[in-house]
Design a protein around this motif. Structure first.
Motif, PDB file in Angstrom:
ATOM      1  N   GLU A   1      14.526 -12.141  -7.955  1.00 45.97           N
ATOM      2  CA  GLU A   1      14.508 -13.577  -8.274  1.00 45.97           C
ATOM      3  C   GLU A   1      13.220 -14.229  -7.786  1.00 45.97           C
ATOM      4  OE1 GLU A   1      18.002 -15.032  -6.421  1.00 45.97           O
ATOM      5  OE2 GLU A   1      19.377 -14.099  -7.870  1.00 45.97           O
ATOM      6  N   ALA A   2      12.739 -13.795  -6.627  1.00 43.34           N
ATOM      7  CA  ALA A   2      11.534 -14.400  -6.055  1.00 43.34           C
ATOM      8  C   ALA A   2      10.300 -14.134  -6.907  1.00 43.34           C
ATOM      9  CB  ALA A   2      11.313 -13.881  -4.636  1.00 43.34           C
ATOM     10  N   VAL A   3      10.262 -12.961  -7.552  1.00 45.45           N
ATOM     11  CA  VAL A   3       9.081 -12.617  -8.354  1.00 45.45           C
ATOM     12  C   VAL A   3       9.312 -12.864  -9.842  1.00 45.45           C
ATOM     13  CG1 VAL A   3       8.279 -10.930  -6.670  1.00 45.45           C
ATOM     14  CG2 VAL A   3       9.782 -10.175  -8.522  1.00 45.45           C
ATOM     15  N   GLY A   4      10.527 -13.262 -10.196  1.00 51.34           N
ATOM     16  CA  GLY A   4      10.809 -13.615 -11.580  1.00 51.34           C
ATOM     17  C   GLY A   4      10.934 -12.448 -12.536  1.00 51.34           C
ATOM     18  N   VAL A   5      11.302 -11.272 -12.020  1.00 53.56           N
ATOM     19  CA  VAL A   5      11.503 -10.086 -12.870  1.00 53.56           C
ATOM     20  C   VAL A   5      12.892  -9.550 -12.569  1.00 53.56           C
ATOM     21  CG1 VAL A   5      10.625  -7.828 -13.588  1.00 53.56           C
ATOM     22  CG2 VAL A   5       9.032  -9.583 -12.749  1.00 53.56           C
ATOM     23  N   ALA A   6      13.851  -9.923 -13.394  1.00 50.21           N
ATOM     24  CA  ALA A   6      15.259  -9.686 -13.086  1.00 50.21           C
ATOM     25  C   ALA A   6      15.647  -8.211 -13.026  1.00 50.21           C
ATOM     26  CB  ALA A   6      16.131 -10.396 -14.115  1.00 50.21           C
ATOM     27  N   ASP A   7      15.002  -7.360 -13.820  1.00 54.44           N
ATOM     28  CA  ASP A   7      15.418  -5.966 -13.889  1.00 54.44           C
ATOM     29  C   ASP A   7      14.414  -5.023 -13.233  1.00 54.44           C
ATOM     30  OD1 ASP A   7      13.426  -6.373 -15.701  1.00 54.44           O
ATOM     31  OD2 ASP A   7      14.356  -5.221 -17.325  1.00 54.44           O
ATOM     32  N   ALA A   8      13.552  -5.539 -12.370  1.00 51.89           N
ATOM     33  CA  ALA A   8      12.537  -4.696 -11.743  1.00 51.89           C
ATOM     34  C   ALA A   8      13.183  -3.668 -10.820  1.00 51.89           C
ATOM     35  CB  ALA A   8      11.555  -5.554 -10.943  1.00 51.89           C
ATOM     36  N   PRO A   9      12.983  -2.374 -11.079  1.00 46.08           N
ATOM     37  CA  PRO A   9      13.535  -1.368 -10.165  1.00 46.08           C
ATOM     38  C   PRO A   9      12.829  -1.439  -8.819  1.00 46.08           C
ATOM     39  CG  PRO A   9      12.092  -0.333 -11.767  1.00 46.08           C
ATOM     40  CD  PRO A   9      12.222  -1.767 -12.183  1.00 46.08           C
ATOM     41  N   TYR A  10      13.581  -1.176  -7.753  1.00 38.08           N
ATOM     42  CA  TYR A  10      12.988  -1.176  -6.417  1.00 38.08           C
ATOM     43  C   TYR A  10      12.534   0.246  -6.106  1.00 38.08           C
ATOM     44  CZ  TYR A  10      12.197  -2.158  -1.490  1.00 38.08           C
ATOM     45  OH  TYR A  10      11.610  -2.300  -0.262  1.00 38.08           O
ATOM     46  N   PHE A  11      11.218   0.436  -5.906  1.00 35.02           N
ATOM     47  CA  PHE A  11      10.694   1.786  -5.724  1.00 35.02           C
ATOM     48  C   PHE A  11      10.396   2.095  -4.258  1.00 35.02           C
ATOM     49  CE2 PHE A  11       6.885  -0.811  -6.707  1.00 35.02           C
ATOM     50  CZ  PHE A  11       6.020  -0.451  -5.679  1.00 35.02           C
ATOM     51  N   ASN A  12      10.371   3.385  -3.975  1.00 37.10           N
ATOM     52  CA  ASN A  12       9.978   3.874  -2.663  1.00 37.10           C
ATOM     53  C   ASN A  12       8.473   4.120  -2.684  1.00 37.10           C
ATOM     54  OD1 ASN A  12       9.324   6.353  -0.814  1.00 37.10           O
ATOM     55  ND2 ASN A  12      11.207   5.482   0.015  1.00 37.10           N
ATOM     56  N   SER A  13       7.766   3.579  -1.706  1.00 33.46           N
ATOM     57  CA  SER A  13       6.298   3.628  -1.723  1.00 33.46           C
ATOM     58  C   SER A  13       5.720   4.852  -1.019  1.00 33.46           C
ATOM     59  CB  SER A  13       5.729   2.357  -1.079  1.00 33.46           C
ATOM     60  OG  SER A  13       6.187   2.230   0.263  1.00 33.46           O
ATOM     61  N   GLY A  14       6.565   5.817  -0.665  1.00 29.64           N
ATOM     62  CA  GLY A  14       6.075   7.015   0.012  1.00 29.64           C
ATOM     63  C   GLY A  14       5.269   7.939  -0.867  1.00 29.64           C
ATOM     64  N   VAL A  15       5.457   7.820  -2.178  1.00 27.44           N
ATOM     65  CA  VAL A  15       4.655   8.546  -3.166  1.00 27.44           C
ATOM     66  C   VAL A  15       4.312   7.552  -4.268  1.00 27.44           C
ATOM     67  CG1 VAL A  15       4.537  10.436  -4.828  1.00 27.44           C
ATOM     68  CG2 VAL A  15       5.813  10.746  -2.688  1.00 27.44           C
ATOM     69  N   MET A  16       3.034   7.316  -4.475  1.00 28.09           N
ATOM     70  CA  MET A  16       2.600   6.406  -5.534  1.00 28.09           C
ATOM     71  C   MET A  16       1.354   6.963  -6.203  1.00 28.09           C
ATOM     72  SD  MET A  16       2.913   2.614  -3.741  1.00 28.09           S
ATOM     73  CE  MET A  16       1.815   3.033  -2.359  1.00 28.09           C
ATOM     74  N   MET A  17       1.297   6.810  -7.511  1.00 29.68           N
ATOM     75  CA  MET A  17       0.072   7.105  -8.243  1.00 29.68           C
ATOM     76  C   MET A  17      -0.364   5.804  -8.916  1.00 29.68           C
ATOM     77  SD  MET A  17      -1.566   7.921 -11.314  1.00 29.68           S
ATOM     78  CE  MET A  17      -0.332   8.418 -12.491  1.00 29.68           C
ATOM     79  N   ILE A  18      -1.445   5.235  -8.433  1.00 18.06           N
ATOM     80  CA  ILE A  18      -1.879   3.945  -8.976  1.00 18.06           C
ATOM     81  C   ILE A  18      -3.013   4.143  -9.973  1.00 18.06           C
ATOM     82  CG2 ILE A  18      -1.222   2.807  -6.821  1.00 18.06           C
ATOM     83  CD1 ILE A  18      -4.354   2.308  -6.535  1.00 18.06           C
ATOM     84  N   HIS A  19      -3.078   3.219 -10.928  1.00 16.66           N
ATOM     85  CA  HIS A  19      -4.189   3.184 -11.871  1.00 16.66           C
ATOM     86  C   HIS A  19      -5.270   2.310 -11.244  1.00 16.66           C
ATOM     87  CE1 HIS A  19      -6.232   1.660 -15.643  1.00 16.66           C
ATOM     88  NE2 HIS A  19      -6.368   2.966 -15.735  1.00 16.66           N
ATOM     89  N   GLY A  20      -6.356   2.940 -10.820  1.00 12.44           N
ATOM     90  CA  GLY A  20      -7.378   2.248 -10.049  1.00 12.44           C
ATOM     91  C   GLY A  20      -7.893   0.961 -10.665  1.00 12.44           C
ATOM     92  N   PRO A  21      -8.368   1.001 -11.924  1.00 14.48           N
ATOM     93  CA  PRO A  21      -8.906  -0.228 -12.519  1.00 14.48           C
ATOM     94  C   PRO A  21      -7.888  -1.367 -12.570  1.00 14.48           C
ATOM     95  CG  PRO A  21      -9.621   1.685 -13.771  1.00 14.48           C
ATOM     96  CD  PRO A  21      -8.611   2.184 -12.776  1.00 14.48           C
ATOM     97  N   SER A  22      -6.624  -1.043 -12.912  1.00 12.54           N
ATOM     98  CA  SER A  22      -5.604  -2.095 -12.976  1.00 12.54           C
ATOM     99  C   SER A  22      -5.300  -2.638 -11.589  1.00 12.54           C
ATOM    100  CB  SER A  22      -4.319  -1.554 -13.613  1.00 12.54           C
ATOM    101  OG  SER A  22      -4.538  -1.147 -14.940  1.00 12.54           O
ATOM    102  N   TYR A  23      -5.164  -1.741 -10.621  1.00 11.05           N
ATOM    103  CA  TYR A  23      -4.854  -2.154  -9.253  1.00 11.05           C
ATOM    104  C   TYR A  23      -5.933  -3.091  -8.727  1.00 11.05           C
ATOM    105  CZ  TYR A  23      -3.223  -1.663  -4.410  1.00 11.05           C
ATOM    106  OH  TYR A  23      -2.745  -1.913  -3.139  1.00 11.05           O
TER     107      TYR A  23
END
Length: 333
Positions: free
Chosen positions: A156-178
């Motif tokens: 509700e705070a971020v306005g995305v009702a169906d956003a899955p809650y992820f574990n940040s112990g493993v992440m692959m980020i897209h550098g340019p977007s990040y």
């Protein structure tokens, strides 16, 4: 160097203080050993008074980033089992996103079972800023009551009702977007202004900052060990086991966890004359004559109601729409 465009395709990074330094070096050493095609660069961000023996064990391929002092907000973030150095990943991701198209972050308690992390470079992100795995509390139908209420507040705070809650112990980020979306700045801002919603430190802040912009990976890429999936681990053979709770492989005095993890860690420590870093709770001190009965009792608890536990998460585990599967990668061994 022009930091507006990435210079390389992919890298792996871990972050640690002195307390988890050897585990983090092991994680990178393991990744390097599987990266036979040398697709990936490797980085480590270190803070604190790290044992010289651990520093000597860092493979020559690894770029070391020494951090003399942590920002005050990192220090303020510490609580429970989350140390200030946990937020170093925000620094690492901010810096490396300007150099690489894809940055793979791993916690120090992640064990790579098989396959190269370079496979993550093949995943189609379709505009997503990162590829991640849901937190294990959301593998079944709905969070436990208290956790579900917390996640709904965050959504509700971020306005995305169906956003899955992820574990940040493993992440692959897209550098340019990040970098373009200033995700680290967003996460820090959310942490400062909505501390009440950052129950899990920067993990919660990253969830808020990237809500609606993530691709889901199959749980094989972040197999978060618990009593629910304990009995399924050997059969599924995930790529990455994440020992999110207790015991960790190096404190697994009753030998409850998959044995391959500690055996690989022990070999690494012996090869680098670092076995002295293990404490009295390590599996090396297991004695069947005095400890077997207790071990069997604990294993029985972990194996209790196995079929019911499997039914809770089977629908999630068997989904075919995960980004890695859709990209043609094999999820399980």
């Amino acid at each position: 160097m022009d930091r507006t465009q990435p210079s390389r395709h992919g890298c792996v990074v871990v972050c640690s203080d002195a307390n988890w330094a050897w585990q983090s070096v092991f994680v990178l050493s393991r990744s390097i050993s599987f990266d036979t095609d040398q697709q990936l660069d490797h980085h480590i961000y270190l803070t604190g008074d790290v044992d010289p023996g651990i520093l000597a064990a860092i493979p020559p391929q690894v770029v070391v980033h020494s951090v003399d002092s942590l920002p005050e907000i990192y220090v303020q973030s510490a609580h429970g089992r989350i140390p200030p150095a946990a937020m170093l990943r925000l620094t690492a991701l901010s810096e490396l996103s300007g150099l690489y198209e894809r940055v793979i972050y791993l916690d120090g308690d992640v064990f790579q079972c098989w396959g190269t992390l370079g496979d993550l470079l093949r995943i189609e992100l379709a505009g997503s800023w990162a590829a991640v795995v849901r937190d294990r509390l959301d593998w079944s139908e709905g969070f436990p009551f208290g956790q579900g209420r917390y996640v709904r507040r965050l959504q509700e705070a971020v306005g995305v009702a169906d956003a899955p809650y992820f574990n940040s112990g493993v992440m692959m980020i897209h550098g340019p977007s990040y970098r373009r979306e200033r995700v680290t700045d967003r996460a820090l801002s959310f942490f400062q202004t909505r501390r009440d919603l950052c129950r899990f430190g920067d993990q919660s802040a990253l969830n808020a900052a990237m809500a609606g912009h993530i691709a889901e990976l199959s749980p094989s890429w972040n197999w978060q060990m618990s009593d629910v999936n304990y009995a399924l681990t050997a059969g599924r053979t995930p790529r990455l086991i994440h020992f999110t709770g207790q015991p960790k492989p190096w404190t697994d005095g009753l030998k409850l966890m998959p044995s391959g993890a500690f055996k690989a860690m022990e070999a690494f420590l012996r090869d680098n004359d670092l076995v002295y870093l293990l404490g009295p709770q390590s599996p090396l001190n297991y004695e069947s004559a005095t400890m077997e009965r207790r071990r069997v009792r604990e294993v029985s608890k972990l194996m209790d109601n196995t079929l019911q536990k499997r039914d809770l998460i089977k629908a999630y585990l068997d989904r075919g729409d995960f980004a890695d599967i859709q990209s043609g990668l094999r999820a399980y061994g």
